[in-house]
Design a protein around this motif. Sequence first.
Motif, mmCIF file in Angstrom:
data_model
loop_
_atom_site.group_PDB
_atom_site.id
_atom_site.type_symbol
_atom_site.label_atom_id
_atom_site.label_comp_id
_atom_site.label_asym_id
_atom_site.label_seq_id
_atom_site.Cartn_x
_atom_site.Cartn_y
_atom_site.Cartn_z
ATOM 1 N N VAL A 415 0.726 -1.196 0.024
ATOM 2 C CA VAL A 415 0.061 0.132 -0.175
ATOM 3 C C VAL A 415 0.938 1.287 0.092
ATOM 4 O O VAL A 415 0.571 2.244 -0.828
ATOM 5 C CB VAL A 415 -0.848 0.133 1.135
ATOM 6 N N TYR A 416 2.084 1.178 0.576
ATOM 7 C CA TYR A 416 2.622 2.671 1.045
ATOM 8 C C TYR A 416 4.148 2.285 0.407
ATOM 9 O O TYR A 416 4.781 1.230 0.758
ATOM 10 C CB TYR A 416 2.682 2.841 2.265
ATOM 11 N N ASP A 429 1.189 6.927 -0.091
ATOM 12 C CA ASP A 429 0.099 6.220 -0.461
ATOM 13 C C ASP A 429 0.272 5.932 -2.074
ATOM 14 O O ASP A 429 -0.019 6.943 -2.678
ATOM 15 C CB ASP A 429 -1.089 6.900 -0.096
ATOM 16 N N GLN A 430 0.499 4.863 -2.598
ATOM 17 C CA GLN A 430 0.666 4.664 -3.857
ATOM 18 C C GLN A 430 -0.533 4.769 -4.735
ATOM 19 O O GLN A 430 -0.419 5.385 -5.839
ATOM 20 C CB GLN A 430 1.345 3.083 -4.145
ATOM 21 N N HIS A 431 -1.672 4.796 -4.309
ATOM 22 C CA HIS A 431 -2.812 4.776 -5.034
ATOM 23 C C HIS A 431 -3.227 6.477 -5.069
ATOM 24 O O HIS A 431 -3.643 6.943 -6.188
ATOM 25 C CB HIS A 431 -4.092 4.155 -4.483
ATOM 26 N N ARG A 542 -3.750 -0.064 -7.442
ATOM 27 C CA ARG A 542 -4.626 -0.383 -6.175
ATOM 28 C C ARG A 542 -3.736 -0.644 -4.882
ATOM 29 O O ARG A 542 -2.544 -1.029 -5.226
ATOM 30 C CB ARG A 542 -5.544 -1.627 -6.501
ATOM 31 N N ALA A 543 -4.264 -0.564 -4.023
ATOM 32 C CA ALA A 543 -3.652 -0.727 -2.837
ATOM 33 C C ALA A 543 -3.594 -2.462 -2.814
ATOM 34 O O ALA A 543 -4.484 -3.198 -3.153
ATOM 35 C CB ALA A 543 -4.302 -0.442 -1.615
#
Length: 590
Positions: A415-416, A429-431, A542-543
């Motif tokens: 996710v991160y 936060d990649q998304h 997406r996460a």
Amino acid sequence: MPIRILPAAVAARIAAGEVVERPASVAKELVENSLDAGASAISVEIAAGGTLLIRVTDDGCGIEADEIERAFERHATSKLADDADLERILTLGFRGEALPSIAAVADVEIVSRPLGADAGAFLRLRDGLPTDSGSRGAPVGTTIRVEKLFERLPARRKFLRSTSAETNAVASAVSHYALAYPEVRFRLVVDGRQTFHTPGSGDLRDAAAAVYGLDTAAALLVVGLARDDLDGQGGPGASVSGLAGPPHLSRASRNYISLFVNRRWIQNRRLAFAVEEAYRGMLMVGRHPVAILNLNVPCGEVDVNVHPTKAEVRFRDESAVFGIVQKAIRAALVEHSPVPAGAREAATIEPVPTLSMSPLPWSPPLWEAAVRREAAATTTGSVAGIVDNDGGPGSGATIGEALPVLRVIGQFGGVYIIAEGPDGMYLIDQHAAHERVLYERFASARALQSPDVQGLLEPVALELPARQRALIDTEGESMSGHGFELEPFGEASLLVRALPRALAAGDLRENIARFLDVMLEEGESDGRDRVAMSLACHGAIRAGKTLAPDEMRDLVRQLEATETPHTCPHGRPTMVHVSAEMLAKGFGRR
């Protein structure tokens, strides 16, 4: 301050506020009256989202000429006679508040002719008071015309949403009752154009096809379960019937869960949760099922008189109702697609690769030089195959001024992205970060009138739900500016000849449906570009997606080059900063 009685007109408008919240409230109440009148065909027409016009026409039993004015008096109803009737309510309407409430906030005209009458009775009202009446030639049934909703109540009108949002709400209300009453022919006309109609065949799947499209309706599974002794004391039971989608037919929002109690459309979070619980272990996180369920409950087990608009109900034994809904859907799913042993709600996260680089000193000049060398050595490509190096936001290795230069360390939880800067650690936060990159790219391309478009060798025909078709009607120009080339194809379909390249990979129909779901979820965008925001949300990684080191570095470089890197288009932060000072204190070094 003296106590006094409110003027009748003021009291009527206050009372109307409990029933008439928006145009969809009017459409819902009038459709319910038509169904209670035994109509086999109901037509709903609106203009300007229902603020200019709402006209509902039915072929029901009609109203006698000498009763038509009485119908607009408060608490006038043909559906209750005494207190005992409250314990066995079988009609949709019963309070006697809908017509007077609507007449208090709009101009209303009604023409109604019962079977056997030579002509229809006509009545026009303004501010709740009759202004004209008489007789007119009319078919058997009732037509009610509501105009200028809230025009004389500017404080109420300013709280309405955009025309497209109000149109979508009306379409949703009509669609839900079309699903609850598949034996009734429904027709919805928006600004002079028919957006959907149902055949009235009595087959729920036929109604679902009109609302959601043939492909979706064909894939739905039959749900049916009866339970005797609902109250545990030998009393009558309940039953659940309807259709539910297999796990692969999931959606990005909960808007496709339609719940009815004794064919009354309701909102009930616990029942919606029961539906989703039935899919536990079958759906990815963030995906929601498609379900159309009617719960038949004995009158004594449900109280429908707990909400002014009758949108909520209360069950005497809510746990039992929860259980029967969950079991009914689960039984259908298990029969057609058995649950794998040991299924889990989310996929296992694979080990995350980390970079084997020595720590850099906390010195901004040395830091920037090292990160620039790293960026230059990295082949700037694409993040998850979505963002190309074509000169849009993020291309090249130019480091923006809004962020400090960052050095990627690795990934946490899929996710991160973990990065270090000259003043501490950053969790990205990649998304949200990818949304920001894509949003600026799409917005820039539209401003330059150069969207990245994928033309199709053969056009794709789409059957869309009424809410999505209404959305395209209102947002068509903006969608065109982003590369959509759409044209009407019959009454309920569209031909797609071109679309943004971000939606071109994979199943085009599924991609477009998911994109439109995201647009509906966006709602009002406070003046921001709704289409660009939705494209960015749809296309962003997406996460749970494991990224390679190069992909993480490339995403951070692109985020650094955006104009506003600290938030995604929706205002959520893209990163959290933990200062070097805070880390040192946490480890007792200060």
